[in-house]
Design an enzyme around this catalytic site. Sequence first.
Site, PDB file in Angstrom:
ATOM      1  N   CYS A  21      52.261  21.876  54.648  1.00 24.27           N
ATOM      2  CA  CYS A  21      50.970  21.938  53.963  1.00 24.27           C
ATOM      3  C   CYS A  21      50.370  20.536  53.818  1.00 24.27           C
ATOM      4  O   CYS A  21      51.083  19.529  53.884  1.00 24.27           O
ATOM      5  CB  CYS A  21      51.115  22.596  52.593  1.00 24.27           C
ATOM      6  SG  CYS A  21      51.918  21.566  51.343  1.00 24.27           S
ATOM      7  N   CYS A  24      52.036  18.088  51.195  1.00 19.03           N
ATOM      8  CA  CYS A  24      53.333  17.549  51.613  1.00 19.03           C
ATOM      9  C   CYS A  24      53.151  16.493  52.703  1.00 19.03           C
ATOM     10  O   CYS A  24      53.877  15.500  52.756  1.00 19.03           O
ATOM     11  CB  CYS A  24      54.247  18.672  52.105  1.00 19.03           C
ATOM     12  SG  CYS A  24      54.989  19.646  50.780  1.00 19.03           S
ATOM     13  N   CYS A 113      54.140  26.724  53.522  1.00 17.92           N
ATOM     14  CA  CYS A 113      54.631  25.383  53.848  1.00 17.92           C
ATOM     15  C   CYS A 113      56.140  25.393  54.078  1.00 17.92           C
ATOM     16  O   CYS A 113      56.900  25.937  53.267  1.00 17.92           O
ATOM     17  CB  CYS A 113      54.278  24.412  52.728  1.00 17.92           C
ATOM     18  SG  CYS A 113      54.902  22.739  53.000  1.00 17.92           S
ATOM     19  N   CYS A 116      57.670  22.657  51.008  1.00 14.50           N
ATOM     20  CA  CYS A 116      57.602  22.974  49.576  1.00 14.50           C
ATOM     21  C   CYS A 116      57.616  24.472  49.283  1.00 14.50           C
ATOM     22  O   CYS A 116      57.511  24.872  48.120  1.00 14.50           O
ATOM     23  CB  CYS A 116      56.368  22.338  48.942  1.00 14.50           C
ATOM     24  SG  CYS A 116      54.801  23.109  49.435  1.00 14.50           S
ATOM     25  N   ASP A 290      84.777  21.386  -0.160  1.00 15.13           N
ATOM     26  CA  ASP A 290      85.488  22.651   0.034  1.00 15.13           C
ATOM     27  C   ASP A 290      84.710  23.785  -0.612  1.00 15.13           C
ATOM     28  O   ASP A 290      83.827  23.574  -1.459  1.00 15.13           O
ATOM     29  CB  ASP A 290      86.891  22.566  -0.578  1.00 15.13           C
ATOM     30  CG  ASP A 290      87.789  21.615   0.202  1.00 15.13           C
ATOM     31  OD1 ASP A 290      87.510  21.389   1.392  1.00 15.13           O
ATOM     32  OD2 ASP A 290      88.754  21.097  -0.394  1.00 15.13           O
TER      33      ASP A 290
END
Length: 475
Positions: A21, A24, A113, A116, A290
Amino acid sequence: MSSLTEKDRPIVQLLLNAGTCPRCILRFCCVGSQTLYRHPHKDLMKDLQEFLKNNREKEDTVSWDVADPPCKRIRLEPREEGAADVRHNGAIPQTPEAGDGSAAMESSAGKVCNVCLGILQEFCEADFVKKVCQKVNSADYQFTSFVFSVSLPPQLSVRERAAWLGVKQQMRATACPDCFKPAKNKQSVFTRMAVIKALEKIKEEDFLKHFPCPPSSPKKLCDALEIQCNNGAVFVAGRYNKYSRNLPQTPWIIDGERKLESSVEELISEHLMAEFKADSFNFSSSGREDVDVRTLGNGRPFAIELVNPRRIHFTAEEMKRLQQAINDSSDKIQVRDLQLVTREAIGRMKEGEEEKTKTYSALIWTDKAIQREDIAFLDDIKELKLEQKTPLRVLHRRPLAVRCRLIHTMRSEYIDEHHFRLHLKTQAGTYIKEFVHGDFGRTKPNIGSLLNRTADILELDVESVDVDWPPTLAD
């Protein structure tokens, strides 16, 4: 101003043909302008096609006009008028030039793509941004700033490596079994970090044997499985008094069975959880008493971390009302100085735990009759050094050790022939019960050995915890 140069041409051509794509491709060409990535996917695809068609002799560099720097205030909702023109996080795209796109562009534009998996194709567009905004609005959180994080599929690391090797070639899972081992609380051994670790170990020639470079295009887009909203933790501090001798500090559960119906932690936290609308909480305090010990005086400092709260803004008056609601709900505890604090401030509660002092009041019984003069010498003892082996009653949860502790001062009050009250100021971490009865000789010296008779403790109260935190609030 951001640009692609002539040296980027073979990289763009290779990745575009492989089904990568536009966003990218820009990443692999080291284009850093955020504004450029905000252009709609179709416009970026067209620009890349135009870049490849340009005559090299005409210009050595092709530049795309972008408004630098990008606007920091991103529009999350389109305007009513011209809403269709608002694209991709509020950016208004330029009108594309007339002309039919090539068949190659149309083919590439329709592909998922190969690097990605479509994440930068679909999830950077305005429609998905609107989906995220709707989720945030419906979650009903209070916040003044936010962090947007994305959990990506592990295979993206493999695909990026394959694309990089493909580019490298153009320019000049048995491979790592120890990286994929079952991990606790992990649904899959193929986590993102395990994949990255494996990629660091695999040689390039071995990687090329197992994976196509560049990677092939998938048939379908990567899905956004879930949109989650989480708020940063909020911290509330204060001091509590415990008036019951049948109330533990934290839930008392042994072998899955609850021994007592409530605890200090629960009596306080249930109100905070409801008001802050939190998912869970973590309780901490400056020491613990306690179940049969009362905490009096100014109380014991505590802090509660409220995890993923929906509401985070409270005025001082609202905190006072919340404190009063806690105090009205039970006669077993009382809370004071309830306030919002920072994570860093909680560290003061734990600072110097070995150095701080505590004051106690103990009701003591002796087997042999005593007179006032028999216990008067205790008032004169200062800085008494003790050696305490881990008490038998806590040996199941604490390591065996000999701990040196100090009794700074003592003051006795005679009651009758077999009873007296002893006020003690001690070093933090001193086991008072064991100091009285000796724990079968595991604490030396002890009240029994000092009086030369058997002694036992009937009641114990914490009168003060000398930690100057949290700050005292005006009533």
